[in-house]
Design a protein around this motif. Structure first.
Motif, mmCIF file in Angstrom:
data_model
loop_
_atom_site.group_PDB
_atom_site.id
_atom_site.type_symbol
_atom_site.label_atom_id
_atom_site.label_comp_id
_atom_site.label_asym_id
_atom_site.label_seq_id
_atom_site.Cartn_x
_atom_site.Cartn_y
_atom_site.Cartn_z
ATOM 1 N N LYS A 1 -6.125 -10.358 5.535
ATOM 2 C CA LYS A 1 -6.966 -11.000 4.359
ATOM 3 C C LYS A 1 -7.413 -11.305 3.017
ATOM 4 C CE LYS A 1 -9.316 -6.585 6.443
ATOM 5 N NZ LYS A 1 -9.691 -5.203 6.051
ATOM 6 N N GLU B 1 -13.157 -7.789 -5.173
ATOM 7 C CA GLU B 1 -13.802 -7.003 -5.468
ATOM 8 C C GLU B 1 -12.699 -5.793 -5.978
ATOM 9 O OE1 GLU B 1 -13.582 -5.493 -1.148
ATOM 10 O OE2 GLU B 1 -14.523 -7.015 -0.445
ATOM 11 N N GLU C 1 -12.537 -2.304 -8.368
ATOM 12 C CA GLU C 1 -12.075 -1.222 -8.403
ATOM 13 C C GLU C 1 -10.831 -1.223 -9.305
ATOM 14 O OE1 GLU C 1 -12.055 0.847 -5.164
ATOM 15 O OE2 GLU C 1 -13.148 0.021 -4.235
ATOM 16 N N ASN D 1 1.175 -0.845 -0.109
ATOM 17 C CA ASN D 1 -0.605 -0.034 0.484
ATOM 18 C C ASN D 1 0.508 1.080 0.121
ATOM 19 O OD1 ASN D 1 -1.877 -2.006 0.230
ATOM 20 N ND2 ASN D 1 -3.468 -1.170 1.811
ATOM 21 N N GLU E 1 -8.039 -2.784 -1.148
ATOM 22 C CA GLU E 1 -7.588 -1.693 -0.029
ATOM 23 C C GLU E 1 -6.338 -0.559 -0.773
ATOM 24 O OE1 GLU E 1 -8.960 -4.103 3.660
ATOM 25 O OE2 GLU E 1 -7.135 -4.562 3.276
ATOM 26 N N GLN E 2 -5.548 -1.438 -1.317
ATOM 27 C CA GLN E 2 -4.435 -0.622 -1.794
ATOM 28 C C GLN E 2 -4.805 0.122 -3.028
ATOM 29 O OE1 GLN E 2 -1.939 -3.135 -5.194
ATOM 30 N NE2 GLN E 2 -0.207 -2.211 -3.448
ATOM 31 N N ASN F 1 -2.584 -7.759 6.319
ATOM 32 C CA ASN F 1 -3.944 -7.841 7.257
ATOM 33 C C ASN F 1 -4.090 -9.174 7.363
ATOM 34 O OD1 ASN F 1 -5.404 -7.420 5.017
ATOM 35 N ND2 ASN F 1 -5.548 -5.048 5.226
ATOM 36 N N ARG G 1 -8.038 1.506 -3.579
ATOM 37 C CA ARG G 1 -8.061 2.679 -2.539
ATOM 38 C C ARG G 1 -7.068 3.352 -1.992
ATOM 39 N NH1 ARG G 1 -12.551 -0.788 -1.672
ATOM 40 N NH2 ARG G 1 -11.786 -1.775 -0.132
ATOM 41 N N ALA G 2 -6.064 3.606 -1.622
ATOM 42 C CA ALA G 2 -5.385 3.743 -1.024
ATOM 43 C C ALA G 2 -4.440 4.925 -1.364
ATOM 44 C CB ALA G 2 -4.232 2.993 -0.152
ATOM 45 N N GLN H 1 -7.343 -6.864 -0.085
ATOM 46 C CA GLN H 1 -6.134 -5.994 0.047
ATOM 47 C C GLN H 1 -5.801 -6.076 -1.081
ATOM 48 O OE1 GLN H 1 -2.654 -7.481 2.625
ATOM 49 N NE2 GLN H 1 -3.524 -10.028 2.668
#
Length: 202
Positions: free
Chosen positions: A79, A163, A167, A54, A87-88, A77, A90-91, A84
């Motif tokens: 997950k 997900e 994204e 990330n 999440e990367q 984390n 979105r970061a 994950q």
């Protein structure tokens, strides 16, 4: 070191002069330092950076580079891989927004996806589907994303749950090049014909 070199590279391709001209040139030079030639005005916006973490994705965003995220990343984390990776992404997008860039940063993810539409596909990939794998690479705990291999209808349902694909702007398909051009063309055609329409991909 890679980041330092990347920053120099990004600075140079913007078209600024950086090189001292030959004191005895064959042809006259313009005054001042020389820039990289041939120069491409849009090249700076077409540079991609592969990020495993990330933090690296956020750095790439601040630098104004597009993001490539592959099938392997640092496990941050525990997950599932696709969570994950989402999440990367979105970061990355948040860091891009905070940096104030005037264009949208692009994001690609890679996947191994095999639509099983004939006996040859089932022979090669019928046992390829599975789970994410966790392990240690170069002292980092990492997570390697699963391959997708199934009948087209089931494949569509599985991919809807990914997900990170949802994204991303772009999906890169990894293909087994050792099986030859014709078979890989068949694999890609199967995705385009039997899977992509059901997911609204274009």
């Amino acid at each position: 070191m890679a980041r330092r070199h990347a920053e120099v590279f990004l600075d140079v391709i913007e078209g600024k002069g950086f090189a001292q001209p030959n004191p005895r040139p064959m042809f006259p030079n313009p005054p001042g330092l020389l820039r990289l030639e041939p120069y491409s005005a849009g090249l700076r916006d077409r540079i991609w950076w592969g990020a495993a973490s990330n933090a690296t994705a956020e750095w790439a965003a601040r630098m104004g580079m597009n993001l490539q995220s592959s099938t392997l990343k640092v496990d941050e984390n525990g997950k599932p891989f696709h969570v994950q990776q989402a999440e990367q992404i979105r970061a990355y997008r948040e860091a891009w927004k905070e940096a104030g860039h005037t264009r949208e940063g692009r994001v690609s993810v890679s996947r191994s996806i095999f639509a099983l539409v004939n006996d040859q596909d089932r022979m090669y990939f019928g046992r390829q589907g599975g789970q994410d794998q966790f392990g240690v690479i170069d002292q980092y705990r990492a997570v390697f994303g699963r391959s997708y291999a199934d009948e087209p209808d089931r494949l569509i349902e599985q991919l809807r749950q990914d997900e990170a694909i949802a994204e991303a702007d772009t999906l890169l398909l990894t293909v087994p090049n050792q099986l030859g051009v014709d078979y890989n063309a068949h694999l890609i055609e199967s995705i385009l014909t039997h899977v992509a329409p059901g997911l609204g991909w274009r």
